[in-house]
Design a protein around this motif. Structure first.
Motif, PDB file in Angstrom:
ATOM      1  N   LYS A 117       0.827  -1.207   0.000  1.00 27.76           N
ATOM      2  CA  LYS A 117       0.000   0.000   0.000  1.00 27.76           C
ATOM      3  C   LYS A 117       0.861   1.256   0.000  1.00 27.76           C
ATOM      4  O   LYS A 117       0.575   2.229  -0.719  1.00 27.76           O
ATOM      5  CB  LYS A 117      -0.918  -0.024   1.219  1.00 27.76           C
ATOM      6  CG  LYS A 117      -1.893   1.133   1.277  1.00 27.76           C
ATOM      7  CD  LYS A 117      -2.785   1.015   2.499  1.00 27.76           C
ATOM      8  CE  LYS A 117      -3.758   2.184   2.584  1.00 27.76           C
ATOM      9  NZ  LYS A 117      -4.638   2.068   3.780  1.00 27.76           N
ATOM     10  N   ASP A 119       3.967   1.499  -1.059  1.00 29.46           N
ATOM     11  CA  ASP A 119       4.643   1.625  -2.351  1.00 29.46           C
ATOM     12  C   ASP A 119       3.694   2.168  -3.420  1.00 29.46           C
ATOM     13  O   ASP A 119       4.099   2.986  -4.268  1.00 29.46           O
ATOM     14  CB  ASP A 119       5.203   0.272  -2.778  1.00 29.46           C
ATOM     15  CG  ASP A 119       6.331  -0.207  -1.868  1.00 29.46           C
ATOM     16  OD1 ASP A 119       6.905   0.651  -1.157  1.00 29.46           O
ATOM     17  OD2 ASP A 119       6.622  -1.417  -1.858  1.00 29.46           O
ATOM     18  N   MET A 120       2.442   1.717  -3.363  1.00 28.74           N
ATOM     19  CA  MET A 120       1.472   2.212  -4.339  1.00 28.74           C
ATOM     20  C   MET A 120       1.201   3.693  -4.132  1.00 28.74           C
ATOM     21  O   MET A 120       1.112   4.471  -5.099  1.00 28.74           O
ATOM     22  CB  MET A 120       0.175   1.410  -4.232  1.00 28.74           C
ATOM     23  CG  MET A 120       0.295  -0.037  -4.689  1.00 28.74           C
ATOM     24  SD  MET A 120      -1.239  -0.981  -4.490  1.00 28.74           S
ATOM     25  CE  MET A 120      -2.329  -0.085  -5.594  1.00 28.74           C
ATOM     26  N   GLU A 121       1.081   4.112  -2.877  1.00 29.44           N
ATOM     27  CA  GLU A 121       0.866   5.537  -2.602  1.00 29.44           C
ATOM     28  C   GLU A 121       2.056   6.372  -3.051  1.00 29.44           C
ATOM     29  O   GLU A 121       1.893   7.455  -3.637  1.00 29.44           O
ATOM     30  CB  GLU A 121       0.600   5.738  -1.116  1.00 29.44           C
ATOM     31  CG  GLU A 121      -0.749   5.204  -0.652  1.00 29.44           C
ATOM     32  CD  GLU A 121      -0.982   5.409   0.829  1.00 29.44           C
ATOM     33  OE1 GLU A 121      -0.040   5.897   1.506  1.00 29.44           O
ATOM     34  OE2 GLU A 121      -2.080   5.081   1.318  1.00 29.44           O
ATOM     35  N   ASN A 122       3.280   5.865  -2.767  1.00 26.38           N
ATOM     36  CA  ASN A 122       4.469   6.600  -3.190  1.00 26.38           C
ATOM     37  C   ASN A 122       4.555   6.682  -4.706  1.00 26.38           C
ATOM     38  O   ASN A 122       4.914   7.732  -5.268  1.00 26.38           O
ATOM     39  CB  ASN A 122       5.724   5.932  -2.624  1.00 26.38           C
ATOM     40  CG  ASN A 122       5.824   6.069  -1.112  1.00 26.38           C
ATOM     41  OD1 ASN A 122       5.276   7.009  -0.521  1.00 26.38           O
ATOM     42  ND2 ASN A 122       6.523   5.153  -0.469  1.00 26.38           N
ATOM     43  N   ALA A 123       4.217   5.554  -5.354  1.00 31.64           N
ATOM     44  CA  ALA A 123       4.254   5.570  -6.818  1.00 31.64           C
ATOM     45  C   ALA A 123       3.225   6.546  -7.383  1.00 31.64           C
ATOM     46  O   ALA A 123       3.489   7.225  -8.383  1.00 31.64           O
ATOM     47  CB  ALA A 123       4.009   4.159  -7.357  1.00 31.64           C
ATOM     48  N   ARG A 124       2.056   6.603  -6.734  1.00 32.20           N
ATOM     49  CA  ARG A 124       1.035   7.532  -7.220  1.00 32.20           C
ATOM     50  C   ARG A 124       1.383   8.990  -6.906  1.00 32.20           C
ATOM     51  O   ARG A 124       1.155   9.878  -7.730  1.00 32.20           O
ATOM     52  CB  ARG A 124      -0.310   7.165  -6.591  1.00 32.20           C
ATOM     53  CG  ARG A 124      -1.466   8.031  -7.081  1.00 32.20           C
ATOM     54  CD  ARG A 124      -2.791   7.510  -6.593  1.00 32.20           C
ATOM     55  NE  ARG A 124      -2.870   7.467  -5.148  1.00 32.20           N
ATOM     56  CZ  ARG A 124      -2.827   6.354  -4.424  1.00 32.20           C
ATOM     57  NH1 ARG A 124      -2.689   5.175  -5.036  1.00 32.20           N
ATOM     58  NH2 ARG A 124      -2.915   6.380  -3.115  1.00 32.20           N
ATOM     59  N   ASN A 125       1.947   9.214  -5.714  1.00 29.47           N
ATOM     60  CA  ASN A 125       2.235  10.592  -5.312  1.00 29.47           C
ATOM     61  C   ASN A 125       3.462  11.174  -6.001  1.00 29.47           C
ATOM     62  O   ASN A 125       3.518  12.382  -6.262  1.00 29.47           O
ATOM     63  CB  ASN A 125       2.431  10.666  -3.802  1.00 29.47           C
ATOM     64  CG  ASN A 125       1.152  10.386  -3.038  1.00 29.47           C
ATOM     65  OD1 ASN A 125       0.049  10.617  -3.535  1.00 29.47           O
ATOM     66  ND2 ASN A 125       1.286   9.860  -1.833  1.00 29.47           N
ATOM     67  N   ALA A 127       4.834  10.031  -8.941  1.00 33.20           N
ATOM     68  CA  ALA A 127       4.966   9.586 -10.330  1.00 33.20           C
ATOM     69  C   ALA A 127       5.471  10.706 -11.234  1.00 33.20           C
ATOM     70  O   ALA A 127       6.156  10.448 -12.229  1.00 33.20           O
ATOM     71  CB  ALA A 127       3.633   9.058 -10.844  1.00 33.20           C
ATOM     72  N   HIS A 186      -1.253  18.786  -8.539  1.00 33.25           N
ATOM     73  CA  HIS A 186      -0.576  17.481  -8.543  1.00 33.25           C
ATOM     74  C   HIS A 186       0.436  17.358  -7.412  1.00 33.25           C
ATOM     75  O   HIS A 186       1.233  16.410  -7.417  1.00 33.25           O
ATOM     76  CB  HIS A 186       0.114  17.256  -9.894  1.00 33.25           C
ATOM     77  CG  HIS A 186      -0.837  17.185 -11.048  1.00 33.25           C
ATOM     78  ND1 HIS A 186      -1.528  16.034 -11.383  1.00 33.25           N
ATOM     79  CD2 HIS A 186      -1.232  18.149 -11.933  1.00 33.25           C
ATOM     80  CE1 HIS A 186      -2.294  16.265 -12.447  1.00 33.25           C
ATOM     81  NE2 HIS A 186      -2.139  17.544 -12.796  1.00 33.25           N
ATOM     82  N   ASN A 237       4.299  16.807  -2.642  1.00 35.40           N
ATOM     83  CA  ASN A 237       3.536  16.028  -1.648  1.00 35.40           C
ATOM     84  C   ASN A 237       4.287  15.895  -0.318  1.00 35.40           C
ATOM     85  O   ASN A 237       4.371  14.828   0.286  1.00 35.40           O
ATOM     86  CB  ASN A 237       3.213  14.637  -2.194  1.00 35.40           C
ATOM     87  CG  ASN A 237       2.244  14.672  -3.350  1.00 35.40           C
ATOM     88  OD1 ASN A 237       1.279  15.446  -3.344  1.00 35.40           O
ATOM     89  ND2 ASN A 237       2.490  13.859  -4.366  1.00 35.40           N
TER      90      ASN A 237
END
Length: 252
Positions: A117, A119-125, A127, A186, A237
């Motif tokens: 979770k 890693d997904m947040e970091n990848a989304r934030n 990107a 963003h 972010n």
């Protein structure tokens, strides 16, 4: 009297013997010895069998058998109990091991979920991190272009001579604001260390978000205050994308 008794007994026995021999043996094979009288002895004792009580023996044997059965039962029961106890202890150990493995697997799975979770947040934030870094120079160029115009011309009244210049400056500011607002949506934000803080005082040097390019003495200011901003900083972010380059006061 005694002789009469003996005579009667002899006659009775002779008669009885003759009747038995006549009924059982044929006449052709009868022998004369069979007709001889046999006198009974008057005082002969008839042997009698002695009877013994077997109740005590049977009871003793029964008790001994029951004791042996009880002993054998106790031994077999004790052996079965020991085996059951060993099996129970082994099962308890297996249960403890399985429970430990289950708890560890659940903990690993939860950690994996949290890590995934995050890693997904970091990848989304983050990107657009590389894209935002490439845009920083363009944003800085807007500041350089605006600083190239003297403040006297910007503050002068609008005439036919300076109308084109003022319109160009307004267009640059508008484009810069639109670009910053789009990037802010963003997560990209700009901060200026030269602006006063919440308490109205100049900001202090913070090595986490500031980069000191030089240090100098300035009268009337405290040590560690920011007295010059060479380039503004940016955060994505909450993460520092580029530290602000500043000049710091050092009176010592």
């Amino acid at each position: 009297m005694f002789k009469r008794t003996l005579l009667r007994q002899a006659q009775a026995s002779r008669a009885l013997f003759s009747v038995r021999s006549a009924s059982t043996a044929p006449l052709a094979i009868r022998q004369p010895s069979q007709f001889q009288p046999q006198l009974l002895r008057p005082f002969a004792r008839i042997p009698s069998a002695r009877c013994y009580s077997t109740e005590n023996k049977t009871e003793t044997q029964t008790e001994n058998g029951e004791k042996e059965q009880k002993d054998n039962g106790n031994e077999s029961t004790g052996t079965a109990d020991e085996q059951c106890q060993k099996e129970l202890e082994e099962k308890k150990k297996e249960v403890i091991e399985l429970k430990d493995k289950y708890v560890r697997s659940v903990a690993d799975f939860l950690n994996l979920q949290e890590r995934t979770k995050r890693d997904m947040e970091n990848a989304r934030n983050f990107a657009i991190q590389r894209f935002a870094v490439d845009l920083l120079e363009s944003i800085d160029n807007f500041d350089r272009a605006l600083l190239a115009v003297p403040k006297e011309k910007l503050n002068a009244p609008k005439t036919e001579e300076n109308k084109d210049l003022l319109d160009l400056v307004d267009g640059l500011k508008m484009t810069q604001n639109i670009l910053l607002n789009t990037l802010q949506k963003h997560g990209l934000e700009r901060f200026d260390p030269g602006e006063p803080g919440e308490d109205g005082k100049p900001q202090k040097f913070d090595p986490k978000i500031h980069e000191a390019t030089f240090m100098t003495k300035v009268e009337g200011k405290e040590n560690g205050e920011i007295m010059y901003t060479q380039s503004k900083g940016f955060t994505l972010n909450g993460r520092v994308l580029r530290a602000a380059k500043v000049g710091v006061v050092k009176n010592d």
